[in-house]
Design a protein around this motif. Structure first.
Motif, PDB file in Angstrom:
ATOM      1  N   GLY A  41      26.352  15.258 -10.488  1.00 32.25           N
ATOM      2  CA  GLY A  41      25.177  14.838  -9.217  1.00 32.25           C
ATOM      3  C   GLY A  41      24.907  16.117  -9.399  1.00 32.25           C
ATOM      4  O   GLY A  41      25.425  17.185  -8.876  1.00 32.25           O
ATOM      5  N   TYR A  42      23.386  15.992  -8.948  1.00 33.21           N
ATOM      6  CA  TYR A  42      22.750  17.033  -8.854  1.00 33.21           C
ATOM      7  C   TYR A  42      21.973  17.532  -7.683  1.00 33.21           C
ATOM      8  O   TYR A  42      22.349  19.414  -7.766  1.00 33.21           O
ATOM      9  N   LYS A  43      22.140  16.634  -6.916  1.00 36.48           N
ATOM     10  CA  LYS A  43      22.044  17.791  -4.723  1.00 36.48           C
ATOM     11  C   LYS A  43      22.902  18.491  -5.394  1.00 36.48           C
ATOM     12  O   LYS A  43      22.898  19.712  -4.952  1.00 36.48           O
ATOM     13  N   LYS A  44      24.554  17.888  -4.894  1.00 40.66           N
ATOM     14  CA  LYS A  44      25.356  19.004  -5.180  1.00 40.66           C
ATOM     15  C   LYS A  44      25.725  20.035  -5.902  1.00 40.66           C
ATOM     16  O   LYS A  44      26.151  21.531  -5.630  1.00 40.66           O
ATOM     17  N   LEU A  45      25.761  19.940  -7.261  1.00 39.28           N
ATOM     18  CA  LEU A  45      25.095  21.454  -8.192  1.00 39.28           C
ATOM     19  C   LEU A  45      24.147  22.718  -7.622  1.00 39.28           C
ATOM     20  O   LEU A  45      24.183  23.330  -7.859  1.00 39.28           O
ATOM     21  N   TYR A  46      22.935  21.293  -7.739  1.00 42.69           N
ATOM     22  CA  TYR A  46      21.711  22.636  -6.403  1.00 42.69           C
ATOM     23  C   TYR A  46      21.930  23.127  -5.581  1.00 42.69           C
ATOM     24  O   TYR A  46      22.519  24.393  -5.431  1.00 42.69           O
ATOM     25  N   GLN A  47      23.293  22.669  -5.153  1.00 42.71           N
ATOM     26  CA  GLN A  47      23.474  23.909  -3.646  1.00 42.71           C
ATOM     27  C   GLN A  47      24.588  24.324  -4.034  1.00 42.71           C
ATOM     28  O   GLN A  47      24.970  25.711  -3.226  1.00 42.71           O
ATOM     29  N   TYR A  48      25.665  24.062  -4.652  1.00 42.09           N
ATOM     30  CA  TYR A  48      26.646  25.071  -5.180  1.00 42.09           C
ATOM     31  C   TYR A  48      26.296  26.578  -5.396  1.00 42.09           C
ATOM     32  O   TYR A  48      26.064  27.415  -5.752  1.00 42.09           O
ATOM     33  N   GLY A  49      24.630  26.366  -6.447  1.00 40.76           N
ATOM     34  CA  GLY A  49      23.478  26.730  -6.985  1.00 40.76           C
ATOM     35  C   GLY A  49      23.524  28.089  -5.599  1.00 40.76           C
ATOM     36  O   GLY A  49      23.539  29.056  -5.552  1.00 40.76           O
ATOM     37  N   ALA A 102      20.081  18.475   4.349  1.00 38.24           N
ATOM     38  CA  ALA A 102      18.686  17.502   5.320  1.00 38.24           C
ATOM     39  C   ALA A 102      18.981  16.451   4.726  1.00 38.24           C
ATOM     40  O   ALA A 102      18.356  14.694   4.618  1.00 38.24           O
ATOM     41  N   VAL A 103      17.790  16.865   3.184  1.00 41.32           N
ATOM     42  CA  VAL A 103      16.571  15.611   3.013  1.00 41.32           C
ATOM     43  C   VAL A 103      16.690  15.344   1.131  1.00 41.32           C
ATOM     44  O   VAL A 103      16.530  13.901   1.178  1.00 41.32           O
ATOM     45  N   VAL A 104      17.523  15.961   0.369  1.00 41.61           N
ATOM     46  CA  VAL A 104      18.149  15.469  -0.464  1.00 41.61           C
ATOM     47  C   VAL A 104      19.027  14.420  -0.784  1.00 41.61           C
ATOM     48  O   VAL A 104      20.222  14.577  -0.108  1.00 41.61           O
ATOM     49  N   PRO A 105      19.159  13.146  -1.463  1.00 47.94           N
ATOM     50  CA  PRO A 105      19.719  12.223  -1.638  1.00 47.94           C
ATOM     51  C   PRO A 105      20.594  12.916  -2.507  1.00 47.94           C
ATOM     52  O   PRO A 105      20.733  12.942  -3.647  1.00 47.94           O
ATOM     53  N   ASP A 106      22.049  12.315  -1.786  1.00 48.71           N
ATOM     54  CA  ASP A 106      23.052  12.292  -3.004  1.00 48.71           C
ATOM     55  C   ASP A 106      23.054  11.480  -4.259  1.00 48.71           C
ATOM     56  O   ASP A 106      23.241  10.020  -4.476  1.00 48.71           O
ATOM     57  N   ASN A 107      23.194  11.494  -5.854  1.00 45.64           N
ATOM     58  CA  ASN A 107      23.678  10.626  -6.744  1.00 45.64           C
ATOM     59  C   ASN A 107      25.543  11.286  -7.821  1.00 45.64           C
ATOM     60  O   ASN A 107      25.011  12.248  -7.451  1.00 45.64           O
ATOM     61  N   LYS A 108      25.292   9.276  -7.611  1.00 48.34           N
ATOM     62  CA  LYS A 108      27.014   9.861  -8.550  1.00 48.34           C
ATOM     63  C   LYS A 108      26.983   9.889  -9.539  1.00 48.34           C
ATOM     64  O   LYS A 108      28.315  11.309  -9.649  1.00 48.34           O
TER      65      LYS A 108
END
Length: 469
Positions: free
Chosen positions: A73-81, A183-189
């Motif tokens: 998922g893009y959001k998860k890796l973005y937050q890890y970054g 808060a705003v970026v939706p999760d993608n599986k």
């Protein structure tokens, strides 16, 4: 809060926060290099590894992060970054020797790689094809802001708050970015596919070998043992990478993407465009120094390029949504070529304005090229390959940066030495060598225009139909 999650502009704002961190950090750190060398009592060769290690790690791991983004998922890796970049910035501020600084910068590059590879993927997944160019154009704005304010901000921090403060500034930005993204970026599986560790390792090694050879070959000597080992690592692991990727059901880099004409030629155009850009940005400060401008004044002059691009990039993105990338990117590359050729006509008596309008013209051309080009590349792949497409595009940008600096340095140095053998003054030899390097950079931009022109012009209606399937 649910309303914010469905607001594409709120999602874009979260991505912009992460996007601005890299350019600010890079430009601030670069301006601090001379002072860091004095503080840690080291030479220019050693201190250069603070930047080189960061660039090598960033460029070599980008493909891996792109693939992981598609999977988890893009959001998860973005937050890890965001977490990694902020945490390593805090640790960098506590460095007590040069080796700690170099090692932690490598880990900071891991966070930067996650951010850079995921940002375009999130934007492309969020915005419809009819607004994709506009959104990617806005994403170029924080890069321009970071590059423009970085040197001035770095000088202020170094003067009044000390060298450790150049790393403190990343921490609040990262924290705010993480909270807002949550808060705003939706999760993608992501896609339920297996990770390819052998492909990731071989990609890291062949990219590191190539970039190390390009960036350090001139210093080591192109036929030295270190250079030969670097190029051997590149060739060996590149072959291994291609063999691995052709055999696996779920490869790290789907080689079938290169059958997409827009994807292939868009990436080639990016590589060559950044070669031209970084030939110019690397050499121009030396020109300004030779002309007698102070460091502060040179910094002001150099901001002409990113400030104009700040305006031209989003406008070109909006236009690309209506007219496509093929013509806009081609025109942008040609304008850049004209600007670079005009740089070759400068002399020691040229006015500040004559330099700034040329840099501004280059900013117009570059802004006109980048947003439409990025939009066409990202729009050419299916949604489950946005991560790897975004990462490959970022890898081409970074490779272009390294190649541009290496090419600009080599051309300028060799031509300067040649002109000195003609028994002309060192000053004239300097200016003639610089002139030739600018002309070659102009040729790079012309080649970029040609590769941009031969891409397929994406039909927006076809993309909409494909994305709805």
């Amino acid at each position: 809060m649910e309303k914010f999650r469905t607001n594409k502009w709120s999602i874009l704002s979260a991505v912009l926060i992460g996007t601005v961190m890299g350019p600010i950090d890079g430009s601030v750190t670069n301006i601090a290099m001379p002072q860091l060398a004095k503080i840690f009592n080291t030479d220019i060769t050693t201190i250069s590894w603070v930047a080189m290690t960061y660039l090598l790690m960033l460029s070599s791991l980008m493909l891996t992060f792109g693939r992981l983004g598609d999977m988890i998922g893009y959001k998860k890796l973005y937050q890890y970054g965001l977490i990694t970049f902020s945490a390593t910035s805090a640790i960098l501020s506590m460095s007590n020797n040069i080796y700690m600084l170099i090692i932690v910068r490598a880990f900071q590059a891991i966070g930067a790689g996650m951010l850079m590879s995921m940002a375009p993927a999130i934007i492309t997944a969020t915005f419809p094809a009819t607004e994709r160019g506009k959104a990617l154009g806005f994403n170029a704005m924080p890069v321009s802001i970071g590059l423009a304010i970085g040197p001035t901000l770095g000088g202020f921090l170094l003067t009044y708050l000390g060298w450790r403060s150049i790393f403190y500034i990343n921490i609040p930005i990262g924290i705010i970015g993480f909270i807002w993204a949550q808060a705003v970026v939706p999760d993608n599986k992501g896609v339920p596919e297996k990770f390819d560790p052998a492909g990731a390792l071989s990609a890291f090694l062949f990219l590191a070998g190539l970039l190390l050879f390009i960036s350090k070959g001139g210093t080591w000597g192109w036929t030295s043992s270190a250079s030969i080992i670097s190029i051997a690592i590149f060739v060996t692991f590149f072959i291994i990478f291609i063999i691995i990727e052709n055999k696996l059901e779920f490869p790290m880099l789907d080689l079938s993407l290169f059958k997409i004409r827009t994807f292939t030629f868009g990436n080639i155009s990016t590589l060559i465009n950044f070669m031209a850009q970084f030939t110019m940005t690397f050499l121009t400060p030396f020109l300004l120094q030779q002309m007698g401008f102070s460091t502060d004044m040179a910094g002001i002059i150099m901001t002409s390029f990113p400030l104009i691009m700040f305006v031209s990039a989003p406008l070109s993105g909006i236009l690309s949504d209506k007219y496509g990338a093929q013509i806009l990117s081609t025109i942008g590359a040609l304008i850049s070529a004209v600007a670079l050729f005009s740089m070759s006509t400068l002399n020691l008596h040229s006015s500040m304005f004559s330099i700034m309008w040329r840099l501004g013209l280059f900013g117009i051309g570059n802004g006109l090229f980048q947003a439409p080009n990025n939009s066409s590349v990202m729009g050419s792949v299916s949604k489950n390959r946005l991560g790897i497409a975004s990462a490959f595009l970022a890898t081409m940008r970074n490779a272009g940066m390294v190649l541009g600096i290496a090419a600009g340095s080599a051309i300028f140095t060799n031509r300067k030495i040649f002109y000195e053998t003609l028994s002309i003054s060192k000053t004239n030899a300097f200016m003639f060598g610089l002139r030739d390097a600018y002309i070659v950079a102009s040729i790079f931009s012309i080649i970029s225009a040609l590769t941009s022109l031969v891409r397929n012009n994406i039909n927006i209606k076809n993309i909409i139909e494909r994305d709805e399937k």
